[in-house]
Design an enzyme around this catalytic site. Sequence first.
Site, PDB file in Angstrom:
ATOM      1  N   GLY A  36      37.121  33.990  42.306  1.00 39.59           N
ATOM      2  CA  GLY A  36      37.285  34.480  43.669  1.00 39.59           C
ATOM      3  C   GLY A  36      38.238  35.650  43.781  1.00 39.59           C
ATOM      4  O   GLY A  36      38.639  36.248  42.794  1.00 39.59           O
ATOM      5  N   HIS A  42      33.879  42.313  39.928  1.00 41.37           N
ATOM      6  CA  HIS A  42      32.994  41.149  40.097  1.00 41.37           C
ATOM      7  C   HIS A  42      31.634  41.586  40.653  1.00 41.37           C
ATOM      8  O   HIS A  42      30.589  41.113  40.201  1.00 41.37           O
ATOM      9  CB  HIS A  42      33.601  40.158  41.090  1.00 41.37           C
ATOM     10  CG  HIS A  42      34.921  39.569  40.678  1.00 41.37           C
ATOM     11  ND1 HIS A  42      36.093  39.845  41.330  1.00 41.37           N
ATOM     12  CD2 HIS A  42      35.251  38.708  39.682  1.00 41.37           C
ATOM     13  CE1 HIS A  42      37.092  39.174  40.774  1.00 41.37           C
ATOM     14  NE2 HIS A  42      36.610  38.484  39.758  1.00 41.37           N
ATOM     15  N   LYS A 179      33.444  42.581  30.387  1.00 43.95           N
ATOM     16  CA  LYS A 179      34.150  42.908  29.144  1.00 43.95           C
ATOM     17  C   LYS A 179      35.631  43.133  29.411  1.00 43.95           C
ATOM     18  O   LYS A 179      36.403  43.342  28.489  1.00 43.95           O
ATOM     19  CB  LYS A 179      33.548  44.157  28.513  1.00 43.95           C
ATOM     20  CG  LYS A 179      32.164  43.944  27.942  1.00 43.95           C
ATOM     21  CD  LYS A 179      31.878  45.102  26.996  1.00 43.95           C
ATOM     22  CE  LYS A 179      30.406  45.338  26.826  1.00 43.95           C
ATOM     23  NZ  LYS A 179      30.172  46.558  26.034  1.00 43.95           N
ATOM     24  N   GLN A 184      37.201  36.379  26.167  1.00 46.14           N
ATOM     25  CA  GLN A 184      36.443  35.348  26.891  1.00 46.14           C
ATOM     26  C   GLN A 184      34.939  35.561  26.704  1.00 46.14           C
ATOM     27  O   GLN A 184      34.194  34.624  26.420  1.00 46.14           O
ATOM     28  CB  GLN A 184      36.822  35.420  28.368  1.00 46.14           C
ATOM     29  CG  GLN A 184      35.927  34.631  29.301  1.00 46.14           C
ATOM     30  CD  GLN A 184      36.479  34.629  30.706  1.00 46.14           C
ATOM     31  OE1 GLN A 184      37.474  33.974  30.980  1.00 46.14           O
ATOM     32  NE2 GLN A 184      35.847  35.354  31.615  1.00 46.14           N
ATOM     33  N   ARG A 218      44.602  39.917  40.149  1.00 43.97           N
ATOM     34  CA  ARG A 218      46.059  39.811  40.087  1.00 43.97           C
ATOM     35  C   ARG A 218      46.774  41.111  40.494  1.00 43.97           C
ATOM     36  O   ARG A 218      47.969  41.076  40.750  1.00 43.97           O
ATOM     37  CB  ARG A 218      46.515  39.415  38.684  1.00 43.97           C
ATOM     38  CG  ARG A 218      46.200  37.961  38.335  1.00 43.97           C
ATOM     39  CD  ARG A 218      46.789  37.562  36.989  1.00 43.97           C
ATOM     40  NE  ARG A 218      46.734  36.136  36.763  1.00 43.97           N
ATOM     41  CZ  ARG A 218      45.795  35.504  36.047  1.00 43.97           C
ATOM     42  NH1 ARG A 218      44.814  36.192  35.504  1.00 43.97           N
ATOM     43  NH2 ARG A 218      45.845  34.197  35.891  1.00 43.97           N
TER      44      ARG A 218
END
Length: 311
Positions: A36, A42, A179, A184, A218
Amino acid sequence: MGKKEPIIITDKDEMRQWSRSIRAQSRTIGLVPTMGYLHEGHLSLIQESHKHTNFTVVSIYVNPGQFSPNEDLSTYPSDFLGDIQKLKSIPGGVDVVFHPHNLYDYGKNNGVKTDENQEEVMVVSCVENSGIGHETWVRVEKLENGLCGKSRPVFFRGVATIVAKLFNIVEPDVAVFGKKDYQQWRIIQRMVRDLDFGIKVIGAELIRDEDGLAKSSRNVRLSPEERKKALSISKSLSNAKSAAGKGHIDCKVLRDSVIHAIHEAGGEVDYAEIVDQESLESMKEIKSPAVFCVAAWFGNVRLIDNMEINV
Ligand code: AMP
């Protein structure tokens, strides 16, 4: 053209039912997992999903299982209604937002998310928490160790586990990862290969602000001053990449230049490593496809960034 209103699903059985009804019509589903506080990074993943599938599901779930007790779970930003507005604004929109309250089973304490002090319990392993906690974890044993895994030892265990759960609940044909979180993405690719998930994993390019800062949920926690200083990450990475393009392929020299630039700007480097794009193993010289990965703190915000270097 009207904006597409996504269906919001919070229940995992309902989510699976929706997916199965779509798949019964031989239509394909793309999944974009997120925590979120959405930004253009995103949204670019959703557009990537549209290229490959008929329907797109975005999950919004801040996964407690990937945070250590000393990390920023409680201050992780959220704005669910703002997220829905953003999702409605992108061409093609999204079909479903999967927004579960909790995806973990705490065994005999299931549903009771409190400890003796009535505070929220972290989803730690039951081995680490005197029998209370989650019991089944997915580990990608080698890839999870380096880079972010060094300072965040339970992080990728939490990521791989929640992504495996989302794959089992949503049953997508395709899943898109950024990326930006390079390690991850590679870990999820490896998990899919090792555990035979019938899902195609797509890596989407890292999206930056105009001045070069990698977009991240962030970033909102950086002061304007810290944000300016944080540009040292992308600038020094970009300088290192062009130096490598000119034949300066000694990784120690390139790493030192990035570490120095970030320190000069007042940041604290967690790691600055040049690794193989697939194995994520350290390199001495860039002679094959590499990726320069950095994590650094500015104030109390930990930022990650990377650049692929193909010389
Ligand atoms: P997060 O909400 O931070 O867990 O991120 C959800 C997905 O969005 C992950 O696959 C991230 O790699 C991806 N993502 C986050 N920031 C960016 C970005 N700046 N560019 C591309 N993908 C991103």
